[in-house]
Write a protein that holds these residues in place. Sequence first.
Motif, PDB file in Angstrom:
ATOM      1  N   GLU A 120      64.198  78.434  46.782  1.00  0.00           N
ATOM      2  CA  GLU A 120      62.915  77.984  46.248  1.00  0.00           C
ATOM      3  C   GLU A 120      63.160  76.645  45.577  1.00  0.00           C
ATOM      4  N   VAL A 121      62.423  75.626  45.959  1.00  0.00           N
ATOM      5  CA  VAL A 121      62.710  74.267  45.504  1.00  0.00           C
ATOM      6  C   VAL A 121      61.477  73.628  44.879  1.00  0.00           C
ATOM      7  N   SER A 122      61.736  72.667  44.006  1.00  0.00           N
ATOM      8  CA  SER A 122      60.703  71.770  43.493  1.00  0.00           C
ATOM      9  C   SER A 122      60.778  70.480  44.298  1.00  0.00           C
ATOM     10  N   VAL A 123      59.653  70.067  44.861  1.00  0.00           N
ATOM     11  CA  VAL A 123      59.577  68.844  45.651  1.00  0.00           C
ATOM     12  C   VAL A 123      59.390  67.665  44.697  1.00  0.00           C
ATOM     13  N   LEU A 124      60.349  66.741  44.688  1.00  0.00           N
ATOM     14  CA  LEU A 124      60.345  65.618  43.762  1.00  0.00           C
ATOM     15  C   LEU A 124      60.241  64.300  44.523  1.00  0.00           C
ATOM     16  N   GLY A 125      59.778  63.277  43.835  1.00  0.00           N
ATOM     17  CA  GLY A 125      59.704  61.960  44.449  1.00  0.00           C
ATOM     18  C   GLY A 125      58.630  61.884  45.517  1.00  0.00           C
ATOM     19  N   ALA A 126      58.743  60.874  46.364  1.00  0.00           N
ATOM     20  CA  ALA A 126      57.765  60.675  47.437  1.00  0.00           C
ATOM     21  C   ALA A 126      57.874  61.798  48.458  1.00  0.00           C
ATOM     22  N   TYR A 127      56.737  62.218  48.981  1.00  0.00           N
ATOM     23  CA  TYR A 127      56.748  63.247  50.015  1.00  0.00           C
ATOM     24  C   TYR A 127      55.614  63.015  50.999  1.00  0.00           C
ATOM     25  N   ILE A 128      55.808  63.584  52.181  1.00  0.00           N
ATOM     26  CA  ILE A 128      54.790  63.577  53.217  1.00  0.00           C
ATOM     27  C   ILE A 128      54.396  65.029  53.462  1.00  0.00           C
ATOM     28  N   ARG A 129      53.127  65.326  53.313  1.00  0.00           N
ATOM     29  CA  ARG A 129      52.655  66.693  53.480  1.00  0.00           C
ATOM     30  C   ARG A 129      52.253  66.930  54.936  1.00  0.00           C
ATOM     31  N   PHE A 130      52.694  68.064  55.454  1.00  0.00           N
ATOM     32  CA  PHE A 130      52.306  68.488  56.793  1.00  0.00           C
ATOM     33  C   PHE A 130      51.561  69.818  56.680  1.00  0.00           C
ATOM     34  N   GLU A 131      51.081  70.298  57.787  1.00  0.00           N
ATOM     35  CA  GLU A 131      50.317  71.545  57.770  1.00  0.00           C
ATOM     36  C   GLU A 131      51.150  72.707  57.254  1.00  0.00           C
ATOM     37  N   GLU A 144      48.652  61.646  46.965  1.00  0.00           N
ATOM     38  CA  GLU A 144      48.512  62.763  46.029  1.00  0.00           C
ATOM     39  C   GLU A 144      49.288  62.441  44.766  1.00  0.00           C
ATOM     40  N   ARG A 145      48.743  62.825  43.645  1.00  0.00           N
ATOM     41  CA  ARG A 145      49.426  62.661  42.365  1.00  0.00           C
ATOM     42  C   ARG A 145      49.351  63.978  41.606  1.00  0.00           C
ATOM     43  N   PRO A 146      50.171  64.966  41.991  1.00  0.00           N
ATOM     44  CA  PRO A 146      50.107  66.286  41.356  1.00  0.00           C
ATOM     45  C   PRO A 146      50.589  66.238  39.913  1.00  0.00           C
ATOM     46  N   THR A 147      50.041  67.106  39.087  1.00  0.00           N
ATOM     47  CA  THR A 147      50.470  67.183  37.685  1.00  0.00           C
ATOM     48  C   THR A 147      51.829  67.864  37.554  1.00  0.00           C
ATOM     49  N   GLU A 148      52.192  68.697  38.522  1.00  0.00           N
ATOM     50  CA  GLU A 148      53.483  69.375  38.543  1.00  0.00           C
ATOM     51  C   GLU A 148      54.085  69.235  39.936  1.00  0.00           C
ATOM     52  N   PRO A 149      55.407  69.227  40.033  1.00  0.00           N
ATOM     53  CA  PRO A 149      56.037  69.120  41.356  1.00  0.00           C
ATOM     54  C   PRO A 149      55.622  70.288  42.249  1.00  0.00           C
TER      55      PRO A 149
END
Length: 220
Positions: free
Chosen positions: A94-105, A8-13
Amino acid sequence: MTLRLPQERPTEPPTGYKIAHPMLSQDGTRAGFTGVSLGGALPYGVLGEARCVYGLRHRAPHRRCDCGFHCVHDRAEAEALLCTGEHRAAVLLEVSVLGAYIRFERGFRYARQRVRTMTVGSCGCGGAAVALADAGWGRPGWRALRAACAGCVRGRTSLSPAVFERLAGEGLRVRVAQGAVSSPAGLGVSELVAEAALLQARLDWFQTQLARLEERGPKA
């Protein structure tokens, strides 16, 4: 054949939600957080980078490890965790997810984060919180804090939500359950009321101690 996860390459975190305990450094100059589960031994700041809690040298989050920050997608799901007995004193982040991430359900496991807002609940007695006071436990070099009303602060180490904002820095916003508080740049009516209640609670505690000393009389 090795299966690869879609990138994924989101435009915003992405935004996520989690619970944590607010923390104050031993010298009272820094504010931060500590997790409620796997990473609870490693306090972090508003801007944080995850490390492997097992001491391994790989970068977090690693696909074959549990390391990394964790959060959920749904705010209501994070708030539900605050209902459990062991998490009643925690706060909602409430956080902004930055850098590499793994998405789960249900959420993310990720490398870096920025804590945008911290929402503080009520005091353990049910009263409206006016301060964050010493919770009676901590980590090496850090004291854990919890919401406290004016009557429960007494002589404990404590600070107002506005002061926690200032010490944490990096644009953190602290809100209480009844409404928002303003930024560290200036104090609004709600912050001034909270500061006054905190000062009054401390004054009442000192007056009680003085009265006890007067009852004992001067020592020979």
